[in-house]
Motif scaffolding. Sequence first.
Motif, PDB file in Angstrom:
ATOM      1  N   LYS A 185       0.852  -1.201   0.000  1.00 40.63           N
ATOM      2  CA  LYS A 185       0.000   0.000   0.000  1.00 40.63           C
ATOM      3  C   LYS A 185       0.885   1.248   0.000  1.00 40.63           C
ATOM      4  O   LYS A 185       1.916   1.285   0.696  1.00 40.63           O
ATOM      5  CB  LYS A 185      -0.869  -0.037   1.267  1.00 40.63           C
ATOM      6  CG  LYS A 185      -1.947   1.032   1.314  1.00 40.63           C
ATOM      7  CD  LYS A 185      -2.798   0.822   2.571  1.00 40.63           C
ATOM      8  CE  LYS A 185      -3.476   2.106   2.985  1.00 40.63           C
ATOM      9  NZ  LYS A 185      -4.150   1.994   4.274  1.00 40.63           N
ATOM     10  N   TYR A 186       0.486   2.245  -0.775  1.00 44.69           N
ATOM     11  CA  TYR A 186       1.241   3.507  -0.800  1.00 44.69           C
ATOM     12  C   TYR A 186       0.277   4.653  -0.574  1.00 44.69           C
ATOM     13  O   TYR A 186      -0.918   4.523  -0.793  1.00 44.69           O
ATOM     14  CB  TYR A 186       1.890   3.762  -2.170  1.00 44.69           C
ATOM     15  CG  TYR A 186       2.397   2.572  -2.925  1.00 44.69           C
ATOM     16  CD1 TYR A 186       1.857   2.246  -4.168  1.00 44.69           C
ATOM     17  CD2 TYR A 186       3.440   1.788  -2.433  1.00 44.69           C
ATOM     18  CE1 TYR A 186       2.328   1.170  -4.884  1.00 44.69           C
ATOM     19  CE2 TYR A 186       3.902   0.710  -3.155  1.00 44.69           C
ATOM     20  CZ  TYR A 186       3.342   0.402  -4.375  1.00 44.69           C
ATOM     21  OH  TYR A 186       3.807  -0.673  -5.086  1.00 44.69           O
ATOM     22  N   LYS A 187       0.834   5.802  -0.185  1.00 52.86           N
ATOM     23  CA  LYS A 187       0.015   7.015  -0.183  1.00 52.86           C
ATOM     24  C   LYS A 187       0.898   8.230  -0.463  1.00 52.86           C
ATOM     25  O   LYS A 187       2.108   8.203  -0.223  1.00 52.86           O
ATOM     26  CB  LYS A 187      -0.733   7.186   1.135  1.00 52.86           C
ATOM     27  CG  LYS A 187       0.111   7.301   2.362  1.00 52.86           C
ATOM     28  CD  LYS A 187      -0.772   7.404   3.602  1.00 52.86           C
ATOM     29  CE  LYS A 187       0.108   7.390   4.853  1.00 52.86           C
ATOM     30  NZ  LYS A 187      -0.657   7.451   6.098  1.00 52.86           N
ATOM     31  N   LEU A 188       0.249   9.262  -0.970  1.00 51.98           N
ATOM     32  CA  LEU A 188       0.946  10.527  -1.242  1.00 51.98           C
ATOM     33  C   LEU A 188       1.015  11.325   0.050  1.00 51.98           C
ATOM     34  O   LEU A 188       0.002  11.489   0.721  1.00 51.98           O
ATOM     35  CB  LEU A 188       0.160  11.359  -2.263  1.00 51.98           C
ATOM     36  CG  LEU A 188       0.377  11.098  -3.747  1.00 51.98           C
ATOM     37  CD1 LEU A 188      -0.539  11.979  -4.561  1.00 51.98           C
ATOM     38  CD2 LEU A 188       1.828  11.341  -4.135  1.00 51.98           C
ATOM     39  N   VAL A 189       2.205  11.824   0.376  1.00 51.92           N
ATOM     40  CA  VAL A 189       2.357  12.689   1.547  1.00 51.92           C
ATOM     41  C   VAL A 189       3.127  13.937   1.131  1.00 51.92           C
ATOM     42  O   VAL A 189       3.945  13.893   0.203  1.00 51.92           O
ATOM     43  CB  VAL A 189       3.097  11.980   2.718  1.00 51.92           C
ATOM     44  CG1 VAL A 189       2.240  10.856   3.277  1.00 51.92           C
ATOM     45  CG2 VAL A 189       4.464  11.476   2.301  1.00 51.92           C
ATOM     46  N   LYS A 190       2.867  15.023   1.847  1.00 52.69           N
ATOM     47  CA  LYS A 190       3.493  16.298   1.510  1.00 52.69           C
ATOM     48  C   LYS A 190       4.691  16.539   2.423  1.00 52.69           C
ATOM     49  O   LYS A 190       4.579  16.445   3.645  1.00 52.69           O
ATOM     50  CB  LYS A 190       2.472  17.418   1.704  1.00 52.69           C
ATOM     51  CG  LYS A 190       2.954  18.808   1.313  1.00 52.69           C
ATOM     52  CD  LYS A 190       1.786  19.776   1.327  1.00 52.69           C
ATOM     53  CE  LYS A 190       2.220  21.191   1.081  1.00 52.69           C
ATOM     54  NZ  LYS A 190       1.061  22.098   1.014  1.00 52.69           N
ATOM     55  N   LEU A 191       5.827  16.821   1.807  1.00 53.58           N
ATOM     56  CA  LEU A 191       7.051  17.043   2.574  1.00 53.58           C
ATOM     57  C   LEU A 191       7.099  18.505   3.011  1.00 53.58           C
ATOM     58  O   LEU A 191       7.410  19.411   2.224  1.00 53.58           O
ATOM     59  CB  LEU A 191       8.285  16.688   1.725  1.00 53.58           C
ATOM     60  CG  LEU A 191       8.289  15.268   1.143  1.00 53.58           C
ATOM     61  CD1 LEU A 191       9.601  14.992   0.404  1.00 53.58           C
ATOM     62  CD2 LEU A 191       8.064  14.221   2.215  1.00 53.58           C
ATOM     63  N   THR A 192       6.796  18.735   4.273  1.00 50.95           N
ATOM     64  CA  THR A 192       6.607  20.099   4.760  1.00 50.95           C
ATOM     65  C   THR A 192       7.910  20.893   4.771  1.00 50.95           C
ATOM     66  O   THR A 192       7.894  22.112   4.650  1.00 50.95           O
ATOM     67  CB  THR A 192       6.027  20.077   6.176  1.00 50.95           C
ATOM     68  OG1 THR A 192       6.812  19.198   6.977  1.00 50.95           O
ATOM     69  CG2 THR A 192       4.594  19.583   6.166  1.00 50.95           C
TER      70      THR A 192
END
Lengths: 165, 147
Positions: free
Chosen positions: A2-9
């Motif tokens: 499983k993957y998900k998109l995350v935002k690199l703050t």
Amino acid sequence: MKYKLVKLTRFSGEKASIYSIYLTDECKTLFDIFIEENINSFLSEIKDIFSRLRVIGNKTGARVHFFKEYEGKPGDGICALYDTPENRLRLYCIRYGTTIVILGGGGYKPKSARAFQEIEKLEEENYFLREIAEMINNRIKNHDIVFTEDYMDFEGNMEFYENEE
Amino acid sequence: MKTRNKIENYTSQAIEDIFKEISPAELKRTEKKMLLAAKIDDAIKSKGWKKADFARAMGKRPSEISKWLSGTHNFTADTMSDIEDILGIKLIVTEEKAESSYKFRPVELYFQIKPGNRESSNYESFDRFTISSEMSVKEKIHLSQTT
């Protein structure tokens, strides 16, 4: 998997949002893995990449001339963050205009190699990102993922499964 | 109804550790190189040129221009001067600051005052003015001449 998109703050800012792919089984992103694999041999290059991503997010946006285009299939947005001629670390990304970049993996590209297909590690990373790009782009077409009004972010269903159609 | 989840924010120890190793000077150098490349790219577009047109004007290969615009290139002063001429932009700033950018200090001006009889060569007194730091230089000279 499983993957998900995350935002690199730490890189994202008012000019662009920098994302990566979080691998749920490994509890880290593709970019984290890229750092771990290359930090010992290429610290200077990694620091340079960090600085450039921060400038992209906060000052300039993801201008096309900062990337080597056409590193994937036609129209999928896959590119590589430009490296100086003496730096040999290649980081693959998916670029959506000047406001969104998704960081993938990458690796060392020797000067002798004319194409990434000559290097197994680069080929693996590039082709994996092509699969991710296809899944994301299909979701965009089906409006399961949409851009926010200011085009700075994604919204929608950002979890993926390996080999999903 | 389709799911409209917001994006999840993320950072990692690996990212945080490396940021601690990057000095402000290193970040500044990178920023300047990238902003320079962006300025050149904007100027090329303003002229309605493609990269190939710029390359031709500069007598360079397009691949060289790609390197220039990559945001990683270290330009020489000679190259920047040539680019300025071709694109009609300013990349190297050498002028000294304009006078108006300096803060005014109070200035005392001393003037010799001639007596009513302008034939006399004897000066009766001196006068002096303390001029406000808010006045411009022109205002100060005018005041000193008319008083």
